[in-house]
Design an enzyme around this catalytic site. Structure first.
Site, PDB file in Angstrom:
ATOM      1  CE  LYS A   6      26.875  -9.715  27.010  1.00 46.13           C
ATOM      2  NZ  LYS A   6      27.977  -9.326  27.898  1.00 46.13           N
ATOM      3  CB  THR A   7      30.492  -6.188  24.108  1.00 49.61           C
ATOM      4  OG1 THR A   7      30.209  -7.395  24.798  1.00 49.61           O
ATOM      5  CG2 THR A   7      31.776  -5.599  24.647  1.00 49.61           C
TER       6      THR A   7
ATOM      7  CG  ASP B  90      29.166  -6.830  30.210  1.00 50.12           C
ATOM      8  OD1 ASP B  90      28.019  -6.994  29.750  1.00 50.12           O
ATOM      9  OD2 ASP B  90      30.193  -7.278  29.676  1.00 50.12           O
ATOM     10  CD  GLU B  91      27.930 -11.504  30.874  1.00 48.20           C
ATOM     11  OE1 GLU B  91      26.715 -11.841  30.959  1.00 48.20           O
ATOM     12  OE2 GLU B  91      28.713 -12.012  30.063  1.00 48.20           O
TER      13      GLU B  91
ATOM     14  CD  GLN C 194      23.478 -15.293  27.164  1.00 46.37           C
ATOM     15  OE1 GLN C 194      24.609 -15.754  27.086  1.00 46.37           O
ATOM     16  NE2 GLN C 194      23.080 -14.240  26.480  1.00 46.37           N
TER      17      GLN C 194
ATOM     18  NE  ARG D 189      26.750 -19.083  24.038  1.00 50.73           N
ATOM     19  CZ  ARG D 189      26.534 -17.781  24.190  1.00 50.73           C
ATOM     20  NH1 ARG D 189      27.527 -16.946  24.097  1.00 50.73           N
ATOM     21  NH2 ARG D 189      25.331 -17.318  24.412  1.00 50.73           N
TER      22      ARG D 189
END
Length: 733
Positions: free
Chosen positions: A46-47, A230-231, A261, A625
Site C-alpha cells: 500500500k505504501t 494512509d491508514e 487492521q 506480520r
DNA sequence: ACCTGAAATATTTTT
DNA sequence: TATTTCAGGT
C-alpha cells in the site's frame, strides 16, 4: 480538466513509476483524480501505491508538488513516504506537506494563528503534560482524587474534543457530569490563558478554523487540491471531518486502508469510515489490493480463515505467488516460563543456522507478558530489543531539560517555570512556590515577572530572596552564554549549568546512569536536529526544536540495523514484518483480552461484539506480520497480578483450519523449513533484492576467507561486489 | 524537605 | 507481583 491527454504526452517519462506494479496497484496509481478508496490488505504494497500515486499526480497529471497534501498517523510513516517519493522523483521533488494529522495541523495553526484565536508561540502539551495539568487544576478545584482520577478527566476531555464538543456545548445532566464539565471548563480556560494546545486541540482548532473562516478555508482548499491519507481505517470522526474540510467540493482524495487492521477502535478510530467512504465522497472508485508480497500462502490461508469470522468488512482474500511454506506451528506450554523457553530454543536453533536474531519477533497482547521473555533471553544471552514503554522525550530528565530550554526563550511560561524552579533542589519549596503564585495572580504577572519583583522586595525573607535570585541569574546566565554558542552547545550548557547532570552524577543509583546517558543522547538529538532541519545552528532554534520534539517522540531511528530479537505488543507491530513471528499468549482472556469480553465500567463502549472483533483483528495483524514462519504459543498457567491462574486456549485457535496448523509435540525439538539456511552458493544466476541497492542479478561468487562475496549486476547501481549478509538479501521468485 | 509505609492499581497508546 | 501514588510523621 482533461487529464488524459496530459498523461499521454508524458507517459514515456513516467512509465518507470508503474514499474513492477501489479494490475490492481497500477489501477490505483493511475486512477483519475477524484475520490479513490484503496482497500489494501496486509503486505499488499500500500505504501508503494501511495508513493507512486503522488509521483503519478505530479508527473502524469501535471499537478504541482505544492498542491498535494499527504496525511499519516505517525512521523515514521510520513518520513518514509517522503523519502520514497524523493527516491522516485529526485531530491526536493516530493510535496512539502507530507506529515501527520497533528504535525500538519500545527503548521497551519502557526500560519493562521490569528484567525484560529491563538498566540503565534503556543505551546504543545503532550499527554503527560496534560495529565499533570489536570491534576493541578483538580487540586485547585478541591476535587478529591479518591472520587475521580485525573485519567478519567483526561479521557473525558479528549473524547469530548474528538467529538468536536467544547465545554460550553455540554449540558451536564447529573452531579457526576457536572464535575466533569467543570474540570473541562477550567482546563480550557487555563489552556486559553496560557497558550497551551494539547494533541486533540491541534485537530479541533484546525477543524474549527476551516469551518468558521471562509477565507482561510478557501485558501487552503485551493492550495491543496489533492489529499492522500494512509491508514484510513484508523481515522476518528474528527479526522474524517478534517479531511473533508481540506478536500472541499473537489473531493480529490485518495484513502488507503484496511478495515481488517483497525485496532484502535478503543481510541475512537472508526473503521466504519472505510465502509462509509463511498457515501461520503460520491463517485468513489474502489480498488482492492489482495495480492500479498509478504507471507507464505499457508500463513495467509490461516489468517484469512480467522478474519472471515468478522463481519462489517469488505470481503477480501489475500493471496500470494509465493510458495506454500511451512505450516503454522502451535506450542502448548505448561506454564509461561516454558512458553518463553520454547521461543528461546527455536531462536537459538535458527541462529545456529546463521539466521540473524533480528529475523525473529515476539508479539504479545499486553506489556506485562514481556517479563518472561526478558528473563529467558537474558539467561540464554539472546540479544533482544523491547519496543514500547516510556518514550525518550517523555522521560523525566529529558522533560526537565526541555523545560529549562523553554524558560530560556519564554520566561513567562509558568509551566516551565514551576517544573524547574526547584529541580535540582535550590531551597524553593512548595511554600515558596505558593507565595510566588499568589504574588503573580494578585498582580496579574507571570511567575517569572513575579519572582523578579519579589527579589527586589526587602520585606521578604533574605533566604527566600537569595534562593530566587540565584535561580533567576542561573537562567539568565545560560541564556547569555548561549548567545554565542552552537545549538548543541546550548543544550550541553543547559544540562550542566542547570545542575541536572550533576544531580544525577552525585547519586549512585543504577537508573541514574541511564539518565545521564539519556542526557547525552539529547545532545546528539539536538545536533542531529540541526543537521536534518534547515534551522540555524544557534539558540534561536530552541522553539522549532521543542515543537518537533513535542510532536515527534520517535525513538532512535536506525534501530533496525541492530541484530536483536524484536519484542513488542501487537499494536506496535502493525505495519512491520518479520521472517519469523512468535505470537505468544494465545489464550482465552488474554487474546481476546478479558476486558474486551465484557462491557467496561466507564460505559465507554459496551458493544462486546465490536471489541471481540477488534481482538480478532489484533490476532490477524499479528499473524500477517510473518513472512516465512508463524509460531503461536500459549500456556496453561500464568501469573496474573501475583496470582496463578489457569488459561484455556484462545477461541481464535479454533478458527484456523486444521490443515494449516500443526501442534508442536511437547518437548520435541522443532526442525522446520524456516531454519534452512539460504546458501550464498546457490544464488549464482538468480535475481535478488538487496536492502540497499535494490534489484540485481548475481553473476559471480568468490570466498574471501570466511566471507562469501557476490558480484551483482544491479538494475540501478551497476555492478558491485557485495559481502554476503543474509539480512540484506531477499531471493526473488 | 525528606523519608516511609500503606493503599491503590495493573489492555492496547500512532500524536 | 510490581509499581506508583499519597498521606503523615519526622
Amino acid at each position: 480538466m482533461n487529464y488524459q491527454n496530459r498523461s499521454f504526452e508524458r507517459l514515456t517519462d513516467v512509465s518507470e513509476i508503474l514499474d513492477r506494479l501489479n494490475d490492481r496497484q497500477r489501477e490505483a496509481v493511475v486512477a483519475e483524480p477524484g475520490p479513490l478508496l484503496v482497500t489494501a490488505g496486509a503486505g499488499s504494497g500500500k505504501t508503494s501505491v501511495l508513493v507512486r500515486r503522488i509521483a503519478w499526480l505530479i508527473k502524469a497529471f501535471g499537478v504541482s508538488k505544492h498542491q498535494i497534501m499527504a496525511v499519516t498517523f505517525t512521523n515514521k510513516a510520513a518520513r518514509e513516504m517522503k523519502s520514497r517519493v524523493e527516491d522516485l522523483l529526485g531530491m526536493n521533488e516530493a510535496p512539502y506537506r507530507i506529515g501527520t494529522f497533528h504535525g500538519l495541523s500545527n503548521s497551519f495553526l502557526r500560519i493562521y494563528h490569528e484567525a484560529a484565536g491563538l498566540e503565534s508561540d503556543f505551546t504543545i502539551l503532550d499527554s503527560g503534560d496534560q495529565k499533570s495539568l489536570i491534576s493541578r487544576l483538580n487540586r485547585d478545584l478541591r476535587i478529591s482524587v479518591g472520587e475521580f482520577k485525573p485519567q478519567q478527566f483526561q479521557n473525558f476531555i479528549n473524547r469530548s474534543k474528538s467529538n468536536e464538543l467544547r465545554a460550553t456545548a455540554l449540558s451536564p445532566r447529573n452531579y457526576r457530569e457536572q464535575i466533569f464539565v467543570r474540570v473541562y471548563e477550567a482546563y480550557e480556560n487555563y489552556c486559553e490563558a496560557n497558550s497551551l494546545v494539547d494533541f486533540e486541540e491541534l485537530l479541533l482548532r484546525t477543524v474549527e478554523l476551516l469551518k468558521r473562516n471562509q477565507l482561510v478555508r478557501e485558501e487552503l482548499q485551493d492550495r491543496y487540491q489533492h489529499v492522500l491519507v494512509d491508514e484510513f481505517q484508523d481515522t476518528n470522526s474528527m479526522q474524517l471531518e478534517w479531511l473533508k474540510l481540506f478536500c472541499g467540493k473537489r473531493n480529490q482524495i485518495t484513502a488507503v486502508g484496511d478495515e481488517d487492521q483497525s485496532i484502535y477502535g478503543w481510541r475512537g478510530a472508526l473503521a466504519e469510515n472505510m465502509i462509509q467512504f463511498e457515501a461520503i465522497f460520491p463517485g468513489t472508485r474502489i480498488v482492492r489490493l489482495e495480492q500479498n508480497y509478504r507471507s507464505t500462502q499457508t500463513i495467509l490461508n490461516a489468517a484469512n480463515a480467522v478474519i472471515q469470522h468478522n463481519d462489517q468488512r469488505y470481503s477480501k482474500e489475500l493471496w500470494t505467488e509465493r510458495k506454500k511454506g511451512a505450516s503454522v506451528k502451535l506450542f502448548n506450554a505448561y506454564d509461561s516460563g516454558q512458553e518463553a523457553k520454547f521461543v528461546a530454543e527455536v531462536i537459538l536453533s535458527g541462529v545456529s543456522r546463521s539466521i540473524p536474531y533480528s529475523n525473529f519477533a515476539v508479539l504479545y497482547r499486553t506489556n506485562a507478558q514481556s517479563r518472561e521473555f526478558e528473563e529467558v533471553f537474558g539467561y540464554q544471552q539472546i540479544p533482544f530489543r523491547i519496543y514500547g514503554g516510556l518514550r525518550f522525550y517523555q522521560r523525566k530528565e529529558i522533560k526537565d531539560i526541555l523545560a529549562y530550554l523553554r524558560l530560556l526563550v519564554e520566561p513567562n511560561n509558568n509551566e516551565a517555570f514551576s517544573r524547574v524552579v526547584n529541580f535540582p533542589r535550590r531551597g524553593i519549596g512548595s511554600v515558596a512556590q505558593e507565595r510566588i503564585a499568589q504574588y503573580a495572580s494578585s498582580r496579574n504577572l507571570s511567575y517569572w515577572q513575579a519572582s523578579s519583583e519579589i527579589v527586589k522586595d526587602y520585606s521578604v525573607q533574605v533566604h527566600f530572596r537569595a534562593a530566587l535570585t540565584n535561580f533567576l541569574e542561573l537562567i539568565n546566565r545560560i541564556r547569555e552564554e548561549g548567545e554565542h554558542e552552537s545549538f548543541g552547545d546550548v543544550i550541553a550548557s543547559t544540562i550542566s549549568i542547570s545542575g541536572v547532570k550533576q544531580f544525577y552524577k552525585s547519586r549512585k543509583l543504577e537508573s541514574d546512569i541511564t539518565r545521564i546517558e539519556n542526557l547525552d543522547e539529547l545532545e546528539n538529538a539536538a545536533v542531529n536536529f540541526i543537521r536534518r532541519s534547515n534551522c540555524k545552528d544557534s539558540i534561536e532554534s530552541i522553539r522549532p526544536f521543542l515543537d518537533t520534539v513535542a510532536l515527534d517522540s520517535d525513538d532512535k531511528h536506525d534501530e533496525n540495523t541492530l541484530n536483536a530479537v524484536q519484542v513488542m505488543t501487537l499494536h506496535l507491530a502493525k505495519g512491520l514484518e518479520f521472517p519469523v513471528v512468535f505470537l505468544v499468549g494465545v489464550d482465552e482472556n488474554l487474546l481476546p483480552h478479558v476486558l474486551s469480553l465484557k462491557s467496561d465500567q466507564n460505559g465507554r463502549r459496551g458493544a462486546d461484539k465490536d471489541s471481540l472483533a477488534e481482538e480478532r483483528r489484533l490476532f490477524y495483524v499479528g499473524m500477517t506480520r510473518a513472512e516465512q514462519q508463524l509460531f503461536l504459543t500459549r500456556s496453561g498457567i500464568r501469573m496474573v497480578r501475583g496470582r496463578m491462574s489457569v488459561f484455556r486456549p484462545s477461541r481464535f485457535l479454533k478458527e484456523i483450519p486444521r490443515q494449516f496448523l500443526d501442534t508442536v509435540p511437547f518437548n520435541q525439538k522443532i526442525d522446520s523449513d524456516f531454519t534452512k539456511k539460504i546458501n550464498p552458493d546457490d544464488l549464482l544466476g538468480s535475481t535478488i533484492d538487496h536492502r540497499v541497492f535494490g534489484r540485481g542479478c548475481v553473476t559471480g561468487l568468490r570466498h574471501e576467507g570466511k566471507f562469501p562475496v557476490l558480484t551483482i549486476d544491479f538494475d540501478e547501481h551497476g555492478t558491485k561486489q557485495v559481502l554476503w549478509e543474509m539480512n540484506n538479501f531477499k531471493v526473488r521468485r
